[in-house]
Enzyme design. Structure first.
Site, PDB file in Angstrom:
ATOM      1  CE  LYS A 133      -2.974   2.738   2.991  1.00 47.73           C
ATOM      2  NZ  LYS A 133      -3.803   2.796   4.413  1.00 47.73           N
ATOM      3  CE  LYS A 164      -6.392   9.026   8.137  1.00 49.23           C
ATOM      4  NZ  LYS A 164      -6.776   7.806   8.828  1.00 49.23           N
ATOM      5  NE  ARG A 178     -10.422  -0.956   4.368  1.00 51.51           N
ATOM      6  CZ  ARG A 178     -11.163  -1.249   5.665  1.00 51.51           C
ATOM      7  NH1 ARG A 178     -12.201  -2.013   5.912  1.00 51.51           N
ATOM      8  NH2 ARG A 178     -10.537  -0.786   6.566  1.00 51.51           N
TER       9      ARG A 178
HETATM   10  N1  BES Z   1      -3.829   4.712   7.036  1.00 54.72           N
HETATM   11  C1  BES Z   1      -4.947   4.297   8.069  1.00 54.72           C
HETATM   12  C2  BES Z   1      -4.591   3.541   9.110  1.00 54.72           C
HETATM   13  C3  BES Z   1      -3.713   4.086  10.115  1.00 54.72           C
HETATM   14  C4  BES Z   1      -3.985   4.752  11.288  1.00 54.72           C
HETATM   15  C5  BES Z   1      -2.317   3.991   9.991  1.00 54.72           C
HETATM   16  C6  BES Z   1      -3.032   4.978  12.123  1.00 54.72           C
HETATM   17  C7  BES Z   1      -1.372   4.127  10.632  1.00 54.72           C
HETATM   18  C8  BES Z   1      -1.600   4.824  11.924  1.00 54.72           C
HETATM   19  C9  BES Z   1      -6.162   3.791   7.149  1.00 54.72           C
HETATM   20  O1  BES Z   1      -6.225   4.121   5.769  1.00 54.72           O
HETATM   21  C10 BES Z   1      -7.450   4.384   7.616  1.00 54.72           C
HETATM   22  O2  BES Z   1      -7.788   5.359   7.785  1.00 54.72           O
HETATM   23  N2  BES Z   1      -8.031   3.309   8.467  1.00 54.72           N
HETATM   24  C11 BES Z   1      -9.224   3.455   9.122  1.00 54.72           C
HETATM   25  C12 BES Z   1     -10.435   2.464   8.555  1.00 54.72           C
HETATM   26  C13 BES Z   1     -11.888   3.002   8.980  1.00 54.72           C
HETATM   27  C14 BES Z   1     -12.276   4.139   8.165  1.00 54.72           C
HETATM   28  C15 BES Z   1     -12.540   1.748   8.522  1.00 54.72           C
HETATM   29  C16 BES Z   1      -9.002   3.475  10.271  1.00 54.72           C
HETATM   30  O3  BES Z   1      -8.369   2.510  10.850  1.00 54.72           O
HETATM   31  O4  BES Z   1      -9.830   4.120  11.452  1.00 54.72           O
HETATM   32 ZN    ZN Z   2      -4.608   4.844   4.816  1.00 49.23          ZN
HETATM   33 MN    MN Z   3      -7.527   6.080   5.595  1.00 47.94          MN
END
Ligand code: BES
Ligand code: ZN
Ligand code: MN
Length: 490
Positions: A254, A266, A340
């Site tokens: 990724k 975010k 994903r």
């Molecule tokens: N890149 C983030 C995940 C992440 C979080 C990586 C903290 C490193 C540190 C990922 O793309 C993301 O935002 N995931 C979400 C998924 C949710 C929206 C289902 C998450 O983990 O909150």
């Molecule tokens: Zn991400």
């Molecule tokens: Mn994300």
């Protein structure tokens, strides 16, 4: 990037030792006799070394830790660092001892008394790993690693052992540099250019641009990048050091160069950390570099999906439906569950084109894996006990934390969508597992596969034994070992 293993191996030389003006690091163990060179050094120090080794403080030092004697009488050196390292130390302890030396030494020349320690090369590797610094954006004078000399009984033999380790250090440093780099510098374009430059090492590198990705039907990946000024790309790196025609092993990463969350934006606090959201792609690139540097006798293909997730008038919306390259449609519930979507298409493409003997993907995929495992272990998900156990074994041998997580139909059922085939997000509960189930939808049953969620391990806020705070390069060592032990011939 600093020069990996900038260490000279030299036969033990008393004159060099007594005249050395920088730092001296001595390997010793509490309760054990000093080595021959250690005894000579002790004589010059009028017994102070032996007393320090016999001291209470040194007996309390853990293997790999050290005790420091400043401006020792009888020597030209500024300091003598006594590093506790048992003769029978394992690889991780020897590296940690090296890390202790690499952490404490500055620009001064360092002399290490390694003598006939069986893990001298591992220790040297640890010194180099811990001496890494990311200084690309620091103004003013840059600290340079002073020359490091290690006195060993058989310099040629140790240098020969250390040579392939230099290739691993190169790979780890390449990964760390990429992950530490901010998103205004490491755009999708810049990332792809750095990968293309590995052509020099004998890698075959292709860059697939947006029109090509559109033709291939990678709409899940392309949807993520629609809000960005940086074009989405897929980079394919092939290392063909094995038998011609042998199916390769595949690594997929990724590579979200910045993850703002997109329209599902975010919160501001901590968003700056999302420059590391290309960590999976960074590890894939690092492993490919190591394989090329050490001329590995194996066929491996590394594929990375490079995109930027930004909010914009053209950005993908929550509620959009996209058709993946596989053909399954996806309802985008949350534009922040973008990794994903990227991986779905790259995983499918990797299998369609290369029919790999096995496939491992890496991704900073979920915050939920950090809730589950913290920063000590990467979450491992797999459809193959065989491949998974081999990976866990390689990770343990390299001292890289990895823990297998469950999968199953009950989790997969959560992916049901009202209007499409699946959703990309289904709530907080078991979030790392449902993300893995989503990826599994794009893995053919005949492909042995592991998904490594490195969200908690790619970048750390505190120092470790082998890395300063920041990017760790987690996974390069374990994957290189897995490939060496399981797929390489000869
Ligand atoms: N890149 C983030 C995940 C992440 C979080 C990586 C903290 C490193 C540190 C990922 O793309 C993301 O935002 N995931 C979400 C998924 C949710 C929206 C289902 C998450 O983990 O909150
Ligand atoms: Zn991400
Ligand atoms: Mn994300």
């Amino acid at each position: 990037m600093s020069n990996p293993l900038p260490i000279q191996f030299h036969a033990t030389d008393l004159e060099l030792l007594s005249g050395h003006t920088g730092r001296i690091s001595v390997l010793a163990d509490a309760g054990a006799a000093l080595s021959p060179a250690g005894r000579r050094l002790d004589r010059l120090m009028k017994g102070a070394l032996a007393r320090a080794v016999a001291s209470d403080a040194f007996s309390k030092a853990r293997p790999g830790d050290s005790l420091e004697l400043a401006f020792p009488a009888g020597l030209a050196a500024d300091a003598v660092q006594i590093v506790r390292l048992p003769k029978r130390a394992d690889i991780a302890t020897a590296r940690k001892a090296g890390g202790t030396i690499g952490r404490t030494h500055g620009a001064a020349a360092t002399l290490i008394l390694g003598e006939s320690h069986p893990r001298a090369a591992d220790l040297a590797f640890g010194v180099a790993m811990r001496a890494y610094e990311f200084t690309a954006h620091k103004s003013g004078e840059k600290k340079v690693l002073g020359p490091v000399t290690m006195m060993v009984a058989a310099p040629e033999a140790v240098a020969k052992q250390a040579a392939p380790m230099a290739a691993v250090a190169e790979g780890v440093f390449f990964t760390r540099d990429l992950v530490n780099e901010p998103a205004n510098v490491l755009t999708t374009h810049d990332f792809a250019a750095r990968l293309a430059a590995m052509h020099e090492l004998g890698l075959h590198v292709e860059i697939l641009e947006e029109p090509e990705l559109l033709k291939l039907g990678m709409n899940a990946l392309l949807g993520v990048g629609m809000g960005s000024e940086s074009p989405s790309k897929v980079v394919v790196m092939q290392w063909n050091g094995g038998k011609k025609g042998d199916a390769p092993f595949a690594l997929v990463g990724k590579g979200v160069v910045f993850d703002s969350g997109g329209i599902s934006i975010k919160p501001a606090g901590g968003m700056e950390e999302m420059t590391m959201d290309m960590g999976g792609a960074g590890v894939v690139a690092g492993v490919m570099r190591t394989l090329a540097m050490r001329q590995a006798k194996v066929n491996v293909v590394g594929l990375v999906g490079l995109v930027e997730n930004m909010p914009d008038g053209r950005a993908q919306r929550p509620g959009d439906v996209v058709r993946s390259m596989k053909g399954d449609t996806i309802e985008v519930i949350n534009t922040d569950a973008e990794g994903r979507l990227v991986l779905a298409d790259v995983l499918w493409y990797a299998q369609e084109r290369f029919k790999p003997v096995g496939m491992i993907n890496l991704a900073t995929l979920t915050g939920a894996i950090i809730v589950a495992l913290g920063h000590e272990n990467t979450g491992v998900f797999s459809n193959s006990d065989n491949l998974c156990n081999a990976f866990l074994k390689a990770a343990a041998a390299e001292g890289e934390g990895a823990w297998r997580m469950p999968m199953g139909d009950g989790y997969d059922a959560k992916l049901k969508s009202r209007i499409a085939d699946i959703v990309n997000s289904c709530g907080r509960d078991g979030g790392a597992i449902t993300a893995a189930q989503f990826l599994a939808r794009f893995v053919k049953p005949e492909t042995p596969w592991c998904h490594l969620d490195i969200a908690g391990t790619a970048l750390l806020k505190s120092d470790t034994a082998l890395a300063p705070k920041g990017a760790t390069g987690w996974g390069v060592m374990a994957l290189d070992r897995l490939i060496r032990d399981r797929y390489e011939k000869g």
